[in-house]
Design a protein around this motif. Structure first.
Motif, PDB file in Angstrom:
ATOM      1  N   TRP A  18       0.834  -1.183   0.000  1.00  0.00           N
ATOM      2  CA  TRP A  18       0.000   0.000   0.000  1.00  0.00           C
ATOM      3  C   TRP A  18       0.882   1.251   0.000  1.00  0.00           C
ATOM      4  N   TRP A  65      -0.757   7.700  -0.108  1.00  0.00           N
ATOM      5  CA  TRP A  65      -1.493   8.542  -1.055  1.00  0.00           C
ATOM      6  C   TRP A  65      -2.549   7.772  -1.848  1.00  0.00           C
ATOM      7  N   CYS A  66      -2.616   6.457  -1.677  1.00  0.00           N
ATOM      8  CA  CYS A  66      -3.459   5.584  -2.510  1.00  0.00           C
ATOM      9  C   CYS A  66      -4.868   5.471  -1.916  1.00  0.00           C
ATOM     10  N   GLN A  67      -5.861   6.043  -2.622  1.00  0.00           N
ATOM     11  CA  GLN A  67      -7.231   6.012  -2.129  1.00  0.00           C
ATOM     12  C   GLN A  67      -7.805   4.589  -2.073  1.00  0.00           C
ATOM     13  N   PRO A  68      -7.623   3.740  -3.119  1.00  0.00           N
ATOM     14  CA  PRO A  68      -8.133   2.359  -3.012  1.00  0.00           C
ATOM     15  C   PRO A  68      -7.509   1.586  -1.855  1.00  0.00           C
ATOM     16  N   CYS A  69      -6.258   1.952  -1.497  1.00  0.00           N
ATOM     17  CA  CYS A  69      -5.622   1.288  -0.363  1.00  0.00           C
ATOM     18  C   CYS A  69      -6.384   1.581   0.925  1.00  0.00           C
ATOM     19  N   ARG A  70      -6.891   2.792   1.043  1.00  0.00           N
ATOM     20  CA  ARG A  70      -7.651   3.168   2.241  1.00  0.00           C
ATOM     21  C   ARG A  70      -8.978   2.414   2.327  1.00  0.00           C
ATOM     22  N   ILE A  71      -9.485   2.030   1.173  1.00  0.00           N
ATOM     23  CA  ILE A  71     -10.720   1.234   1.153  1.00  0.00           C
ATOM     24  C   ILE A  71     -10.437  -0.214   1.530  1.00  0.00           C
ATOM     25  N   LYS A  75      -7.677  -1.539   3.121  1.00  0.00           N
ATOM     26  CA  LYS A  75      -6.998  -1.789   4.394  1.00  0.00           C
ATOM     27  C   LYS A  75      -7.940  -2.179   5.525  1.00  0.00           C
TER      28      LYS A  75
END
Length: 290
Positions: free
Chosen positions: A31, A34-40, A42
């Motif tokens: 991850w 800065w990665c928005q899909p990573c925040r989803i 995780k």
């Protein structure tokens, strides 16, 4: 954060991922902040790590801070999730998948608690005790209702037992699970076997043979005999009779001979030991039709 979710860097990767995966599957999440899909993704992974309670370890790696690791494992987009078992990379996906798909991904990796019972059931079957084998396989299913393989094994054991009650139970169970199991080839093969067993139930082989001696064009008798032979796993004999129907009258009963051969090909395609037999009769069928 769950005790089963840890941060990992290149310094401790070999110990916390490769070595640890020899004891339990390790799911690595590459991850970046800065990665928005990573925040989803995780929180979903952390939730599942807590829920599965030690059945796998979640190792989170900041790809910006560990670029050498990301390069080593071919990370080209994030989030990138990679599964390690026995010290080896065995599966992976990229992007923020829905929770249901992640569960399927995990369930392919995590040994089922029913696996010892399933293996015991197969050992009983190999020893010829099919009744006890079915009972043990039913226990495996009760312990882990998500174990697709145990369902298919139970259906196969029921067909091997061959009683009307077992056949009926196999048919009902396959209808219930056929759409959800991952091994669709095996499910199709079992369906073909069930259909043949239903057709051949209660057939008198000697009586059918006598009918054919009297009239070689008694295609109904030949079809019943082919199904009965297939049920007894005499697949060559079954295919020979079906091919003979095609030779004598390929259009008979809506091409029952050809369709019967195709059904047998489906049944045998899931069993590599019959590859040569299937190839032989596919060629014979093609030559007969052309």
């Amino acid at each position: 954060m769950s005790q089963h979710a840890i941060d990992v860097s290149i310094a401790d990767f070999d110990d916390k991922v490769l070595a640890a995966s020899r004891r339990v599957p390790v799911i690595v999440d590459f991850w970046a902040p800065w990665c928005q899909p990573c925040r989803i993704l995780k929180p979903i992974l952390e939730k599942l790590a807590a829920e599965y309670s030690g059945k796998f370890i979640l190792a989170k790696i900041n790809s910006d801070e560990n670029q050498a690791l990301a390069m080593r494992y071919g990370v080209r987009g994030i989030p990138a999730v990679k599964a390690f078992v026995g010290g080896e990379l065995v599966d992976e996906f990229t992007g923020a998948l829905p929770e249901a798909q992640i569960r399927e991904f995990l369930d392919r990796l995590i040994p089922s608690p029913a696996e010892p019972l399933r293996r015991e059931a197969l050992s009983l079957a190999a020893a010829g005790n099919l009744v006890a084998a079915r009972q043990k396989m039913a226990e495996a299913i009760d312990l882990d209702p998500r174990n697709d393989t145990a369902y298919l094994d139970f259906i196969q054991l029921s067909l091997d037992l061959g009683t009307p009650e077992a056949l009926s139970e196999a048919s009902e169970l396959l209808a219930a699970v056929a759409d959800r199991v991952r091994d669709q080839d095996r499910a199709a093969a079992l369906k073909a076997r069930i259909e043949m067993a239903q057709t051949a139930s209660g057939v008198d082989l000697a009586a059918l043979a006598t009918r054919l001696e009297r009239d070689a064009n008694d295609h109904e008798a030949r079809l019943q005999l082919a199904n009965a032979l297939a049920l007894r796993q005499d697949y060559r004999g079954a295919l020979e009779h079906l091919l003979e129907i095609v030779r004598r009258d390929r259009k008979w009963n809506d091409e029952a001979g050809r369709k019967g051969m195709l059904k047998l090909f489906t049944l045998l395609s899931a069993q590599p030991q019959y590859d040569d037999l299937v190839r032989e009769f596919r060629i014979a069928l093609a030559r007969t039709l052309n």
